[in-house]
Design a protein around this motif. Structure first.
Motif: not given
Ligand code: SF4
Ligand code: SF4
Lengths: 93, 388
Positions: A43-44, A46-48, A65, A82, A87
């Motif tokens: 979902t973009k 950015g938590m990872c 990412y 995530c 992931i």
């Molecule tokens: S945490 Fe998961 S959903 Fe969010 S950017 Fe990263 S891979 Fe994508």
């Protein structure tokens, strides 16, 4: 990854004269699992990227990412971070 | 030039002063204290313009020296025994960081039992720290070696330890020739150091060396000390030309035709020479070899001197408990291993914790070396003067 220097080429006195020299080193040799990203689920958010303690996750042009495996230690924190399970930790071959 | 009466300690202090050190950081410890007392006096009365840092321990003393040395300052410290032991981890950093620090180590036994008297256990315990080690046998030599040490350290970028025997040298007054200060300045001019901390040159020091790099960085120190030999010889020669005294790595006495020899280090060499004179009068072909530069070890010089001699006694003033021999003997045996004309070697330990080694005991050592040659094989280490 640049070629490692020999003892004659290294500045004496354990000095580091150029910043960012740690990029010369492969620091991932002890990894047993690597993260694999599913772009379709991402979902973009950015938590990872925020949670990775190694700064091993990079932003792609499309907003998703990916991982730089030269620095990823395989800790699995990104997988936990995530929310949409984009992931997966996959065992190294 | 003037001739004055100085203790070994004061001789060192005068050398550091004449070398115009920028910084002294030291913690007092017997029998070294008079060195730093004298230097603090020089600073306090304005004879020496230097920073004198009173620190709370030897660990801090050497740490302060490392930091100051990295800024390009000429630094000096002095210690003994437990003080040197307390510097242990910083010693390795000083050589790894290639800081040209000069330190006087006034040799004293290590505890326990607590003992303030002279032997070589303190310096031997730091043998592998990457420091150049010079050993002296008189107050004049203490002065000269300290001056040479500054030049050596700054040319090869390694720290240098000048060892002088506690009390025997440190507290005994001898005539010492002090050269003119202008000549000394010529010999050790102010020198901009290579690894100088400066706002113009940004870099990181004290860094982590992972397995990919540690080995190479450590080897640089190995290479530097190995290759310091010719530089040390060159500097000694220059010192000789300027001041009229030259020392070499190894000093020999009556070795030209010697069949039996004793290898020593430090002040007791004097007693050994007296005994050699007496034995020579009795017709014995004996000689003494004293090691002045212990690190880098004078392999070639020793082989050249000892090859063809029938028997050689090596007098250690430190022990290597549980080891195959004691430190000096181990080095000499290793140096001679490849020689087909190597002498028979016999290890002695003597003078631990300041125990006197008498003329009779020296005579006995020479006698034992002769016996061992007659028997055709060395005995295990002989502990001279040990009560059963
Ligand atoms: S945490 Fe998961 S959903 Fe969010 S950017 Fe990263 S891979 Fe994508
Ligand atoms: S496994 Fe750990 S180190 Fe590797 S990318 Fe994920 S969070 Fe970063």
């Amino acid at each position: 990854m640049r070629k490692l220097k020999g003892w004659k080429e290294i500045p004496i006195g354990a000095m580091i004269v150029e910043p960012g020299s740690s990029v010369e080193f492969e620091v991932s040799s002890w990894r047993t699992f690597k993260p694999v990203f599913d772009k379709k689920k991402c979902t973009k958010c950015g938590m990872c990227w925020i949670f990775c303690p190694e700064g091993a996750i990079n932003l792609n042009k499309d907003g998703t990412y990916d991982v730089n495996l030269s620095f990823c230690k395989g800790c699995g924190i990104c997988q936990r971070a995530c929310a949409v399970k984009a992931i997966t930790m996959v065992k190294e071959g | 030039m003037k001739r004055v009466g100085l203790s070994g300690n004061y001789a060192v202090a005068y050398a550091a002063k004449m070398a115009d050190v920028d910084l002294i950081a030291a913690y007092p410890i017997t029998p070294q204290t008079p060195i730093v007392e004298k230097l603090s006096e020089f600073v306090a009365n304005g004879e020496l313009e230097a920073e004198y840092i009173n620190v709370e321990s030897e660990h801090s003393a050497l740490s302060a020296c490392v930091g100051a040395s990295l800024t390009g300052a000429r630094v000096f410290t002095a210690t003994s025994s437990q003080g040197l032991a307390y510097m242990h981890e910083v010693l390795f950093m000083a050589s790894g960081l290639r800081t040209p620090i000069v330190m006087a180590n006034v040799n004293r036994a290590l505890s326990t039992p607590l003992n303030i008297w002279n032997d070589h256990s303190d310096a031997m315990a730091e043998r592998d720290s990457g420091w150049i080690q010079l050993w002296v046998t008189s107050a004049q030599e203490a002065f000269d070696a300290t001056l040479e040490a500054f030049k050596i350290a700054e040319e090869v970028l390694l720290p240098v330890m000048v060892n002088l025997d506690g009390f025997i040298l440190s507290h005994t007054y001898e005539p010492v020739v002090l050269p003119d200060e202008s000549l000394v300045r010529e010999f050790v001019p102010p020198k901009p150091m290579l690894n100088r901390v400066s706002p113009k040159f940004a870099y990181s020091i004290g860094v982590v060396g992972p397995p990919e790099i540690y080995y190479e960085m450590k080897y640089q120190v190995v290479d530097a000390i190995e290759n310091s030999r010719h530089k040390i010889k060159e500097i000694d020669k220059e010192f000789g030309n300027k001041f009229g005294r030259e020392y070499k790595f190894v000093n020999e006495y009556m070795m030209e035709d010697a069949d039996y020899a004793l290898v020593t280090m430090g002040a007791l060499t004097g007693t050994a020479k007296v005994v050699v004179n007496a034995l020579r009068k009795e017709g014995e072909k004996v000689g003494v070899v004293s090691i002045r530069c212990f690190r880098p070890f004078p392999k070639e010089d020793l082989v050249a001197l000892l090859e063809g001699v029938k028997g050689v006694g090596v007098m250690d003033r430190a022990v290597m408990p549980g080891g195959p021999s004691n430190p000096l003997f181990a080095d000499i045996a290793t140096a001679l291993y490849g020689s087909s004309r190597r002498p028979l070697l016999q290890n002695f330990v003597a003078g631990l914790g300041g125990r006197d080694v008498s003329v009779e005991e020296f005579k006995a050592m020479f006698g034992l070396v002769k016996d061992v040659v007659r028997e055709g094989r060395p005995r295990s280490c002989i502990y001279v003067g040990l009560r059963e």
